[in-house]
Design an enzyme around this catalytic site. Structure first.
Site, PDB file in Angstrom:
ATOM      1  N   SER A  42      42.699  29.741  52.096  1.00 22.37           N
ATOM      2  CA  SER A  42      43.876  30.262  51.408  1.00 22.37           C
ATOM      3  C   SER A  42      45.040  29.292  51.551  1.00 22.37           C
ATOM      4  O   SER A  42      45.362  28.875  52.661  1.00 22.37           O
ATOM      5  CB  SER A  42      44.284  31.609  52.006  1.00 22.37           C
ATOM      6  OG  SER A  42      45.564  31.957  51.508  1.00 22.37           O
ATOM      7  N   ASN A  44      48.016  30.096  51.237  1.00 20.01           N
ATOM      8  CA  ASN A  44      49.204  30.862  51.602  1.00 20.01           C
ATOM      9  C   ASN A  44      49.429  30.961  53.115  1.00 20.01           C
ATOM     10  O   ASN A  44      50.457  31.453  53.549  1.00 20.01           O
ATOM     11  CB  ASN A  44      49.155  32.258  50.969  1.00 20.01           C
ATOM     12  CG  ASN A  44      49.101  32.167  49.450  1.00 20.01           C
ATOM     13  OD1 ASN A  44      49.545  31.171  48.878  1.00 20.01           O
ATOM     14  ND2 ASN A  44      48.533  33.156  48.809  1.00 20.01           N
ATOM     15  N   LYS A  80      34.086  30.621  52.608  1.00 21.06           N
ATOM     16  CA  LYS A  80      34.815  30.510  51.332  1.00 21.06           C
ATOM     17  C   LYS A  80      35.618  29.216  51.304  1.00 21.06           C
ATOM     18  O   LYS A  80      36.386  28.941  52.229  1.00 21.06           O
ATOM     19  CB  LYS A  80      35.744  31.705  51.160  1.00 21.06           C
ATOM     20  CG  LYS A  80      36.411  31.746  49.794  1.00 21.06           C
ATOM     21  CD  LYS A  80      36.878  33.136  49.507  1.00 21.06           C
ATOM     22  CE  LYS A  80      37.531  33.244  48.153  1.00 21.06           C
ATOM     23  NZ  LYS A  80      37.938  34.624  47.886  1.00 21.06           N
ATOM     24  N   ASN A 109      38.451  29.751  46.421  1.00 19.31           N
ATOM     25  CA  ASN A 109      39.714  30.446  46.668  1.00 19.31           C
ATOM     26  C   ASN A 109      40.749  30.020  45.613  1.00 19.31           C
ATOM     27  O   ASN A 109      40.430  29.321  44.664  1.00 19.31           O
ATOM     28  CB  ASN A 109      40.203  30.118  48.086  1.00 19.31           C
ATOM     29  CG  ASN A 109      40.952  31.284  48.716  1.00 19.31           C
ATOM     30  OD1 ASN A 109      41.833  31.858  48.075  1.00 19.31           O
ATOM     31  ND2 ASN A 109      40.626  31.627  49.941  1.00 19.31           N
ATOM     32  N   THR A 110      41.992  30.410  45.798  1.00 18.61           N
ATOM     33  CA  THR A 110      43.056  30.018  44.857  1.00 18.61           C
ATOM     34  C   THR A 110      43.378  28.527  45.013  1.00 18.61           C
ATOM     35  O   THR A 110      43.036  27.908  46.020  1.00 18.61           O
ATOM     36  CB  THR A 110      44.332  30.843  45.102  1.00 18.61           C
ATOM     37  OG1 THR A 110      44.676  30.734  46.481  1.00 18.61           O
ATOM     38  CG2 THR A 110      44.129  32.297  44.739  1.00 18.61           C
ATOM     39  N   GLY A 134      43.021  33.146  38.701  1.00 19.06           N
ATOM     40  CA  GLY A 134      42.802  33.541  37.309  1.00 19.06           C
ATOM     41  C   GLY A 134      42.342  32.423  36.404  1.00 19.06           C
ATOM     42  O   GLY A 134      41.729  31.451  36.855  1.00 19.06           O
ATOM     43  N   GLY A 163      38.702  33.188  37.759  1.00 20.52           N
ATOM     44  CA  GLY A 163      38.912  33.348  36.324  1.00 20.52           C
ATOM     45  C   GLY A 163      37.874  34.165  35.581  1.00 20.52           C
ATOM     46  O   GLY A 163      37.662  33.949  34.386  1.00 20.52           O
ATOM     47  N   THR A 185      41.518  38.528  40.105  1.00 14.34           N
ATOM     48  CA  THR A 185      42.658  38.652  39.185  1.00 14.34           C
ATOM     49  C   THR A 185      42.309  39.574  38.013  1.00 14.34           C
ATOM     50  O   THR A 185      43.145  40.369  37.575  1.00 14.34           O
ATOM     51  CB  THR A 185      43.094  37.257  38.692  1.00 14.34           C
ATOM     52  OG1 THR A 185      43.457  36.489  39.837  1.00 14.34           O
ATOM     53  CG2 THR A 185      44.287  37.329  37.761  1.00 14.34           C
TER      54      THR A 185
HETATM   55  C1  LIG Z   1      47.257  37.659  46.012  1.00 16.13           C
HETATM   56  C2  LIG Z   1      45.916  37.094  46.380  1.00 16.13           C
HETATM   57  C3  LIG Z   1      45.428  37.318  47.669  1.00 16.13           C
HETATM   58  C4  LIG Z   1      44.186  36.781  48.053  1.00 16.13           C
HETATM   59  N1  LIG Z   1      43.732  36.992  49.324  1.00 16.13           N
HETATM   60  C5  LIG Z   1      42.553  36.446  49.707  1.00 16.13           C
HETATM   61  C6  LIG Z   1      42.060  36.624  51.035  1.00 16.13           C
HETATM   62  O1  LIG Z   1      42.661  37.302  51.859  1.00 16.13           O
HETATM   63  N2  LIG Z   1      40.886  36.043  51.358  1.00 16.13           N
HETATM   64  C7  LIG Z   1      40.180  35.288  50.463  1.00 16.13           C
HETATM   65  O2  LIG Z   1      39.119  34.774  50.808  1.00 16.13           O
HETATM   66  N3  LIG Z   1      40.602  35.112  49.192  1.00 16.13           N
HETATM   67  C8  LIG Z   1      41.762  35.665  48.803  1.00 16.13           C
HETATM   68  N4  LIG Z   1      42.203  35.482  47.505  1.00 16.13           N
HETATM   69  C9  LIG Z   1      41.387  34.704  46.550  1.00 16.13           C
HETATM   70  C10 LIG Z   1      40.590  35.621  45.628  1.00 16.13           C
HETATM   71  O3  LIG Z   1      39.685  36.407  46.385  1.00 16.13           O
HETATM   72  C11 LIG Z   1      39.787  34.815  44.595  1.00 16.13           C
HETATM   73  O4  LIG Z   1      38.790  34.040  45.250  1.00 16.13           O
HETATM   74  C12 LIG Z   1      40.647  33.866  43.770  1.00 16.13           C
HETATM   75  O5  LIG Z   1      41.857  34.495  43.410  1.00 16.13           O
HETATM   76  C13 LIG Z   1      39.935  33.405  42.494  1.00 16.13           C
HETATM   77  O6  LIG Z   1      39.421  34.471  41.749  1.00 16.13           O
HETATM   78  P1  LIG Z   1      40.235  35.170  40.528  1.00 16.13           P
HETATM   79  O7  LIG Z   1      40.580  34.094  39.544  1.00 16.13           O
HETATM   80  O8  LIG Z   1      39.280  36.204  40.000  1.00 16.13           O
HETATM   81  O9  LIG Z   1      41.454  35.780  41.137  1.00 16.13           O
HETATM   82  C14 LIG Z   1      43.423  36.037  47.098  1.00 16.13           C
HETATM   83  C15 LIG Z   1      43.930  35.837  45.803  1.00 16.13           C
HETATM   84  C16 LIG Z   1      45.155  36.353  45.435  1.00 16.13           C
HETATM   85  C17 LIG Z   1      45.672  36.109  44.032  1.00 16.13           C
END
Ligand SMILES: Cc1cc2nc3c(=O)[nH]c(=O)nc-3n(C[C@H](O)[C@H](O)[C@H](O)COP(=O)(O)O)c2cc1C
Length: 201
Positions: A42, A44, A80, A109-110, A134, A163, A185
């Site tokens: 992450s 963040n 991850k 991850n993001t 996303g 996404g 997302t």
């Molecule tokens: C606000 C937010 C919080 C997230 N928290 C976690 C987390 O705690 N652990 C993790 O492995 N991924 C976390 N993710 C990543 C998502 O699980 C996912 O892998 C990533 O957003 C890509 O998929 P998506 O495009 O469908 O969102 C987070 C994403 C967002 C946007």
């Protein structure tokens, strides 16, 4: 219902002590979840992604594997990864996953990248740092999924994440080698019904 436990370290824990946080989470959740995902990706949590270096990763993952061995019911352990890993680091992670026989990789991850956005540069700067999820992430996550699939000859299950909003998005991930998919997302934008929608075509 299958429940996964996604574990990370606390913001205030220095990286050299991170393994202790993972150990606590792993032990506390062990009897409640069906599998674990170690989150070192992450953007963040400051410094978290540095734990993706091979030595740090090996220490955390092999430690959790050895705790797992002591349990009556062992749980699959997945990792991850970030979509922002450079090629060397990605190859290192894949080699390590094979070496220590991880049960799977979650990609991805993001991202800290700001590519594929239509928002102006100024606006993006104002919004500031943080992980982007996303649609802008879709292509890169699919590319990494496919890279892992090819490099490991499909021997490591990949949960593809990034996404996914539609049936076609999901199909594409599976065609490129995903064993499972993760929707995050899309779930926010469409709610729980997104699962039914994706499966209905
Ligand atoms: C606000 C937010 C919080 C997230 N928290 C976690 C987390 O705690 N652990 C993790 O492995 N991924 C976390 N993710 C990543 C998502 O699980 C996912 O892998 C990533 O957003 C890509 O998929 P998506 O495009 O469908 O969102 C987070 C994403 C967002 C946007």
């Amino acid at each position: 219902m299958i429940i996964g436990g996604n574990i990370g370290k606390n913001k205030i824990t220095p990286n050299e002590d991170a393994w202790k946080d993972y150990e606590i989470c792993f032990n506390e959740l062990h009897e409640m979840v069906d599998y674990f995902v170690v989150n070192v990706s992450s953007p963040n949590t400051p410094g978290l992604r540095d734990l993706q270096q091979k030595d740090s990763l090996k220490k955390i993952l092999t430690h959790l594997q050895s705790i797992n061995q002591t349990k009556k019911n062992q749980k699959p352990l997945l990792l991850k990864i970030s979509p922002d890993l450079n090629q060397n680091d990605l190859d290192d992670v894949i080699d390590l996953a094979l070496e220590i026989k991880l049960d799977g990789l979650v990609a991805a991850n993001t991202t800290i990248s700001r590519n594929h956005l239509i928002t102006s540069k100024n606006e993006i700067e104002k919004i500031g740092a943080g992980g982007l999820s996303g649609k802008p992430l879709k292509e890169e996550s699919t590319r990494i999924t496919n890279y892992i699939f090819k490099k490991t000859n499909g021997t490591i299950p990949v949960i593809s994440s990034g996404g996914i909003f539609t049936t076609n998005d999901a199909k594409e991930k599976f065609e490129k080698g995903a064993a499972l998919i993760q929707v995050w997302t899309g779930f926010i934008y469409e709610g729980p019904a997104i699962v039914k929608k994706i499966l209905s075509k």
